[in-house]
Design a protein around this motif. Structure first.
Motif, PDB file in Angstrom:
ATOM      1  N   ALA A 100      55.841  56.491  -2.173  1.00 38.25           N
ATOM      2  CA  ALA A 100      55.173  57.757  -2.483  1.00 38.25           C
ATOM      3  C   ALA A 100      53.777  57.517  -3.038  1.00 38.25           C
ATOM      4  O   ALA A 100      52.813  58.211  -2.683  1.00 38.25           O
ATOM      5  CB  ALA A 100      56.015  58.558  -3.471  1.00 38.25           C
ATOM      6  N   LEU A 101      53.654  56.520  -3.913  1.00 36.02           N
ATOM      7  CA  LEU A 101      52.343  56.206  -4.466  1.00 36.02           C
ATOM      8  C   LEU A 101      51.386  55.687  -3.401  1.00 36.02           C
ATOM      9  O   LEU A 101      50.175  55.935  -3.462  1.00 36.02           O
ATOM     10  CB  LEU A 101      52.490  55.167  -5.580  1.00 36.02           C
ATOM     11  N   ALA A 102      51.927  54.926  -2.425  1.00 41.28           N
ATOM     12  CA  ALA A 102      51.065  54.337  -1.395  1.00 41.28           C
ATOM     13  C   ALA A 102      50.317  55.394  -0.604  1.00 41.28           C
ATOM     14  O   ALA A 102      49.222  55.140  -0.077  1.00 41.28           O
ATOM     15  CB  ALA A 102      51.901  53.481  -0.454  1.00 41.28           C
ATOM     16  N   GLN A 103      50.888  56.592  -0.507  1.00 44.19           N
ATOM     17  CA  GLN A 103      50.204  57.663   0.224  1.00 44.19           C
ATOM     18  C   GLN A 103      48.927  58.096  -0.484  1.00 44.19           C
ATOM     19  O   GLN A 103      48.073  58.749   0.126  1.00 44.19           O
ATOM     20  CB  GLN A 103      51.145  58.851   0.389  1.00 44.19           C
ATOM     21  N   GLN A 104      48.812  57.753  -1.793  1.00 45.25           N
ATOM     22  CA  GLN A 104      47.627  58.123  -2.563  1.00 45.25           C
ATOM     23  C   GLN A 104      46.572  57.016  -2.558  1.00 45.25           C
ATOM     24  O   GLN A 104      45.523  57.165  -3.182  1.00 45.25           O
ATOM     25  CB  GLN A 104      48.032  58.413  -4.019  1.00 45.25           C
ATOM     26  N   ALA A 105      46.859  55.884  -1.879  1.00 43.08           N
ATOM     27  CA  ALA A 105      45.930  54.756  -1.900  1.00 43.08           C
ATOM     28  C   ALA A 105      44.574  55.159  -1.351  1.00 43.08           C
ATOM     29  O   ALA A 105      44.476  55.685  -0.223  1.00 43.08           O
ATOM     30  CB  ALA A 105      46.495  53.594  -1.091  1.00 43.08           C
ATOM     31  N   PHE A 106      43.545  54.916  -2.142  1.00 44.84           N
ATOM     32  CA  PHE A 106      42.180  55.300  -1.783  1.00 44.84           C
ATOM     33  C   PHE A 106      42.084  56.791  -1.468  1.00 44.84           C
ATOM     34  O   PHE A 106      41.170  57.222  -0.755  1.00 44.84           O
ATOM     35  CB  PHE A 106      41.665  54.480  -0.592  1.00 44.84           C
ATOM     36  N   GLY A 107      43.049  57.583  -1.945  1.00 43.95           N
ATOM     37  CA  GLY A 107      42.995  59.028  -1.759  1.00 43.95           C
ATOM     38  C   GLY A 107      43.317  59.490  -0.360  1.00 43.95           C
ATOM     39  O   GLY A 107      43.080  60.650  -0.017  1.00 43.95           O
ATOM     40  N   SER A 108      43.928  58.581   0.480  1.00 48.24           N
ATOM     41  CA  SER A 108      44.217  58.959   1.868  1.00 48.24           C
ATOM     42  C   SER A 108      45.365  58.112   2.376  1.00 48.24           C
ATOM     43  O   SER A 108      45.474  56.930   2.034  1.00 48.24           O
ATOM     44  CB  SER A 108      42.978  58.735   2.744  1.00 48.24           C
ATOM     45  N   PRO A 109      46.261  58.681   3.222  1.00 47.62           N
ATOM     46  CA  PRO A 109      47.350  57.885   3.813  1.00 47.62           C
ATOM     47  C   PRO A 109      46.896  57.003   4.972  1.00 47.62           C
ATOM     48  O   PRO A 109      47.706  56.300   5.565  1.00 47.62           O
ATOM     49  CB  PRO A 109      48.331  58.959   4.291  1.00 47.62           C
ATOM     50  N   ALA A 110      45.612  57.015   5.305  1.00 49.68           N
ATOM     51  CA  ALA A 110      45.133  56.261   6.467  1.00 49.68           C
ATOM     52  C   ALA A 110      45.348  54.763   6.289  1.00 49.68           C
ATOM     53  O   ALA A 110      45.658  54.046   7.252  1.00 49.68           O
ATOM     54  CB  ALA A 110      43.656  56.553   6.714  1.00 49.68           C
ATOM     55  N   LEU A 111      45.175  54.262   5.039  1.00 42.85           N
ATOM     56  CA  LEU A 111      45.348  52.827   4.811  1.00 42.85           C
ATOM     57  C   LEU A 111      46.773  52.410   5.119  1.00 42.85           C
ATOM     58  O   LEU A 111      47.004  51.377   5.766  1.00 42.85           O
ATOM     59  CB  LEU A 111      44.986  52.472   3.368  1.00 42.85           C
ATOM     60  N   MET A 112      47.745  53.185   4.660  1.00 39.27           N
ATOM     61  CA  MET A 112      49.139  52.846   4.929  1.00 39.27           C
ATOM     62  C   MET A 112      49.428  52.821   6.424  1.00 39.27           C
ATOM     63  O   MET A 112      50.189  51.985   6.913  1.00 39.27           O
ATOM     64  CB  MET A 112      50.066  53.827   4.228  1.00 39.27           C
ATOM     65  N   GLU A 113      48.829  53.727   7.157  1.00 39.83           N
ATOM     66  CA  GLU A 113      49.033  53.756   8.607  1.00 39.83           C
ATOM     67  C   GLU A 113      48.472  52.489   9.255  1.00 39.83           C
ATOM     68  O   GLU A 113      49.116  51.886  10.129  1.00 39.83           O
ATOM     69  CB  GLU A 113      48.378  55.002   9.196  1.00 39.83           C
ATOM     70  N   SER A 114      47.294  52.067   8.827  1.00 42.36           N
ATOM     71  CA  SER A 114      46.690  50.846   9.387  1.00 42.36           C
ATOM     72  C   SER A 114      47.536  49.614   9.059  1.00 42.36           C
ATOM     73  O   SER A 114      47.788  48.762   9.924  1.00 42.36           O
ATOM     74  CB  SER A 114      45.270  50.658   8.844  1.00 42.36           C
ATOM     75  N   LEU A 115      47.972  49.518   7.804  1.00 44.56           N
ATOM     76  CA  LEU A 115      48.776  48.364   7.411  1.00 44.56           C
ATOM     77  C   LEU A 115      50.145  48.388   8.088  1.00 44.56           C
ATOM     78  O   LEU A 115      50.707  47.333   8.409  1.00 44.56           O
ATOM     79  CB  LEU A 115      48.945  48.337   5.896  1.00 44.56           C
ATOM     80  N   GLY A 116      50.693  49.566   8.309  1.00 42.38           N
ATOM     81  CA  GLY A 116      51.968  49.663   9.028  1.00 42.38           C
ATOM     82  C   GLY A 116      51.852  49.139  10.442  1.00 42.38           C
ATOM     83  O   GLY A 116      52.742  48.428  10.937  1.00 42.38           O
ATOM     84  N   ARG A 117      50.745  49.498  11.140  1.00 43.20           N
ATOM     85  CA  ARG A 117      50.533  48.980  12.499  1.00 43.20           C
ATOM     86  C   ARG A 117      50.359  47.464  12.486  1.00 43.20           C
ATOM     87  O   ARG A 117      50.868  46.760  13.358  1.00 43.20           O
ATOM     88  CB  ARG A 117      49.304  49.642  13.127  1.00 43.20           C
ATOM     89  N   LEU A 118      49.623  46.960  11.467  1.00 46.51           N
ATOM     90  CA  LEU A 118      49.419  45.519  11.368  1.00 46.51           C
ATOM     91  C   LEU A 118      50.751  44.798  11.177  1.00 46.51           C
ATOM     92  O   LEU A 118      51.030  43.791  11.849  1.00 46.51           O
ATOM     93  CB  LEU A 118      48.475  45.220  10.200  1.00 46.51           C
ATOM     94  N   ASP A 119      51.604  45.314  10.278  1.00 42.95           N
ATOM     95  CA  ASP A 119      52.905  44.679  10.047  1.00 42.95           C
ATOM     96  C   ASP A 119      53.753  44.684  11.312  1.00 42.95           C
ATOM     97  O   ASP A 119      54.434  43.690  11.622  1.00 42.95           O
ATOM     98  CB  ASP A 119      53.644  45.405   8.921  1.00 42.95           C
ATOM     99  N   GLU A 120      53.726  45.774  12.041  1.00 40.77           N
ATOM    100  CA  GLU A 120      54.522  45.865  13.272  1.00 40.77           C
ATOM    101  C   GLU A 120      54.048  44.844  14.298  1.00 40.77           C
ATOM    102  O   GLU A 120      54.857  44.174  14.957  1.00 40.77           O
ATOM    103  CB  GLU A 120      54.425  47.283  13.838  1.00 40.77           C
ATOM    104  N   THR A 121      52.737  44.708  14.428  1.00 38.40           N
ATOM    105  CA  THR A 121      52.189  43.731  15.382  1.00 38.40           C
ATOM    106  C   THR A 121      52.549  42.305  14.972  1.00 38.40           C
ATOM    107  O   THR A 121      52.967  41.486  15.799  1.00 38.40           O
ATOM    108  CB  THR A 121      50.660  43.879  15.469  1.00 38.40           C
ATOM    109  N   LEU A 122      52.401  41.997  13.670  1.00 37.16           N
ATOM    110  CA  LEU A 122      52.708  40.644  13.200  1.00 37.16           C
ATOM    111  C   LEU A 122      54.191  40.328  13.367  1.00 37.16           C
ATOM    112  O   LEU A 122      54.561  39.204  13.721  1.00 37.16           O
ATOM    113  CB  LEU A 122      52.307  40.504  11.730  1.00 37.16           C
ATOM    114  N   ARG A 123      55.037  41.287  13.127  1.00 38.57           N
ATOM    115  CA  ARG A 123      56.469  41.054  13.281  1.00 38.57           C
ATOM    116  C   ARG A 123      56.825  40.751  14.730  1.00 38.57           C
ATOM    117  O   ARG A 123      57.687  39.895  15.001  1.00 38.57           O
ATOM    118  CB  ARG A 123      57.255  42.269  12.790  1.00 38.57           C
TER     119      ARG A 123
END
Length: 675
Positions: free
Chosen positions: A260-283
């Motif tokens: 829940a807190l991660a959605q507030q990172a830098f005031g936007s959920p965009a960072l979590m979306e980018s990191l989620g795509r990165l994790d999926e690709t690396l996996r």
């Protein structure tokens, strides 16, 4: 100042050596290693197992694998006991509490604020949810009156963004502290380009040029400076897998809070979306990483997401080191040890210790002391047997009496006057060169090869030595008991040490002598020294001295011109004999027939001229009576050494037999046996 700068420049030229083995490292001492391996082999271990045991124990040259593994385990326990993984939640709670407190103070001080607005604000602050994530969400639209409170609240969002990035890119938390909008824009650009680079690699369309261009623009974000896309992938995947293991290690409530807190990172959920795509690709690109593990960490020091991920990476490094140090997998070698990882986790001294062990293992494999047998197992080479035997002989030489030695062994083989004939030199010969024949051979060879010039080069094949009259030889049979009691009473290794020491002495100092090793248990057999040294303990009952004497007498008959020397090492009366059909017959107590056949064969040895010595091990009265009567019957002698003095007793008896039977009387000024 200029002089000080010159001194500083001169000092800075000296840096830790890197780029290969340390050129100043002391040479590896194989003597201690070979002695330890030999002891274990004689005790029943295979050479491979003995070498690994040596590497595990270590020695004078440094600690072994077990010590390094212990330090790895201690380091792992220290990390898990010292830390916990809710540091980010704790820091968020602290910032939130500070912001709320500062806002309450501001509400009290702000006299111009409408009482209704003040009461509403205070009520909102009083009724904040206990969950930090829910409280942060509720305060997103709160009109902060305190600049200090607003700043602390914004730090929460900044902290979360930096922690999330630090989980994937080590050092981001510090690098992005007080970052500007331009810094964040550059970060967004890097994440976008990285996503494109990894997608191209996954699709098979990526090129080295694309990777180089990416590193030229964004290399500052990767201090490890990978040289290829695969190195970059390995680094990112290891970090991302550690981040996933950290998440797995949290409780369900902690995971929910952080999500829940991660959605507030830098005031936007965009960072979590980018990191989620990165994790999926690396996996998908590195499925072999440990994405499903977890750790129990309940220490007192809270770790943030980035630092916690670093600790999880350290734990993964330590687990990998523990496996490498165990050497328990197929084909394992010490060259598998990751020295950089070891230095990073335990310090440079540990890497130096490990490198010493690597050099020792490599030296053992490459120095000709160990060889790979036809079945794939390691075996001691003849060179190793000689070195081990020489080590045993050095120990024996300090205990053998000067009167037993009776002569300086360096003069062996040249007892008589020159006969006038010569022969080609062979390794171990100590006779003087025949200079005329040697030079003639060299000249003849040079002429045949078409050589010219005034100088004559003498090769080994040209050398001839002078033959001597009365080259007295001894024909030696060493009979060693390999029955059940020898292993049970701890006499197995001393017996092998004795055989190896005598074999080394004969083959290196008395090359004209013929030595036969006979092992006798329920049956007897002639053995090569390598076979006897590697012989496992025999648990069959039976002491077939009769069969052993048959083999010894056959050996004496094959060398009619040599002085027979019979040496018998035993700890039991004969309980077995060889029947006419070749089968072994056993009975205990000793049967009269067994004793009679043994005595008869011993008398054959006497008639062949053998000088007999019995080495009686143990204090069995029956054995003592039997051996004494046997020795008296054939004019032999009995020695009852302590088991640790067996080698000295046998070597001394052999040298004494050669002195008395082969070389005639020796004077009081004879030099002692020495190596």
């Amino acid at each position: 100042m200029a002089r000080a700068n010159r001194r500083l420049t001169r000092r800075s030229r000296y840096t830790p050596y890197s780029g290969g083995p340390d050129p100043l490292a002391p040479p590896v001492d194989l003597t201690e290693a070979l002695d330890a391996i030999g002891e274990d082999v004689m005790a029943g271990s295979s050479p491979e197992r003995a070498m690994r045991e040596l590497l595990r124990r270590g020695g004078r040259q440094g600690p072994g694998l077990d010590d390094l593994a212990r330090r790895v385990a201690e380091r792992r326990r220290e990390l898990t006991r010292r830390h916990n993984l809710d540091g980010t939640l704790q820091e968020v709670q602290q910032l939130l509490d500070r912001a709320v407190l500062a806002e309450r103070k501001q509400l009290v001080r702000d006299v111009d604020l409408d009482d209704g607005d003040r009461a509403l604000a205070q009520m909102q602050l009083d009724n904040l949810p206990s969950s930090p994530a829910a409280a942060v969400t509720e305060l997103n639209d709160y009109p902060w009156r305190s600049a200090e409170a607003r700043q602390d609240f914004e730090r929460i969002k900044d902290l979360l963004g930096r922690e999330l990035l630090d989980q994937r890119f080590a050092g981001m938390k510090q690098a992005l502290e007080n970052a500007s909008d331009a810094d964040r824009a550059a970060l967004d650009e890097m994440l976008t380009d990285l996503d494109e680079l990894l997608e191209a690699h996954r699709d098979g369309t990526g090129t080295q040029e694309q990777f180089d261009d990416f590193m030229a623009r964004h290399g500052d974000h990767f201090p490890e400076r990978p040289g290829t896309i695969d190195e970059l992938l390995d680094s990112l995947a290891q970090r991302a897998a550690a981040a996933q293991r950290l998440r797995n290690s949290l409780s369900a409530e902690q995971r929910a809070e952080l999500d829940a807190l991660a959605q507030q990172a830098f005031g936007s959920p965009a960072l979590m979306e980018s990191l989620g795509r990165l994790d999926e690709t690396l996996r998908s690109l590195r499925p072999g990483e440990d994405w499903g593990g977890s750790e129990r960490m309940d220490g007192g020091t809270g770790l943030g997401l980035g630092d916690g991920t670093g600790v999880l990476q350290d734990l993964a490094d330590l687990d990998a080191l523990a496996e490498q140090l165990s050497q328990s997998y197929d084909g394992s070698r010490l060259d598998d040890l990751d020295l950089d990882r070891l230095a990073r986790q335990l310090g440079p001294e540990a890497a130096v210790d490990a490198r010493t062990l690597q050099r020792l293992e490599r030296a053992l494999r490459d120095s000709g002391t160990l060889r790979r047998a036809s079945d794939g197992a390691l075996a001691l080479t003849p060179k190793a047997m000689r070195q081990l035997g020489q080590s045993l002989l050095r120990a024996v030489a300090d205990t053998v009496s000067p009167r037993q030695g009776g002569h300086d062994v360096r003069r062996s083989g040249a007892a008589g006057e020159p006969s006038g004939s010569t022969r080609a030199w062979a390794f171990g010969d100590v006779e003087p060169w025949d200079v005329t024949r040697t030079i003639t051979n060299a000249l003849t060879r040079r002429a045949a090869e078409g050589g010219t010039g005034a100088r004559v080069a003498i090769g080994i094949g040209d050398v001839e030595v002078q033959e001597t009259e009365a080259r007295t030889r001894a024909c030696v049979a060493l009979l060693v008991d390999t029955s059940f009691s020898m292993a049970m009473e701890g006499r197995w290794v001393p017996m092998k040490r004795t055989a190896l020491a005598l074999h080394t002495l004969v083959t290196s100092r008395f090359r004209g002598d013929d030595l036969q090793l006979v092992a006798f248990g329920r049956t007897a057999s002639v053995m090569e020294i390598e076979q006897l040294v590697g012989l496992d303990a025999q648990w069959d009952k039976g002491t077939n001295l009769h069969h052993a004497l048959l083999l010894a007498n056959r050996h004496f008959r094959r060398h009619p011109g040599a002085q027979p020397v019979l040496l018998v090492v035993t700890d039991g009366e004969p309980t077995s004999h060889l029947e006419a059909g070749g089968e072994a017959w056993f009975d205990y107590p000793p049967a009269p027939l067994t004793v009679a056949l043994t005595v008869r064969e011993l008398e054959v040895s006497m008639r062949l001229g053998a000088r007999t010595t019995f080495f009686r091990l143990g204090r069995d009265p029956g054995l003592a009576r039997f051996v004494d009567s046997m020795a008296a019957r054939v004019g032999g002698s009995v020695v009852a050494p302590d088991v640790d003095d067996l080698s000295s007793a046998v070597i001394g008896s052999y040298l004494g037999s050669r002195r008395n039977g082969a070389f005639g009387a020796w004077g009081a000024d004879d030099e002692p046996f020495r190596l």
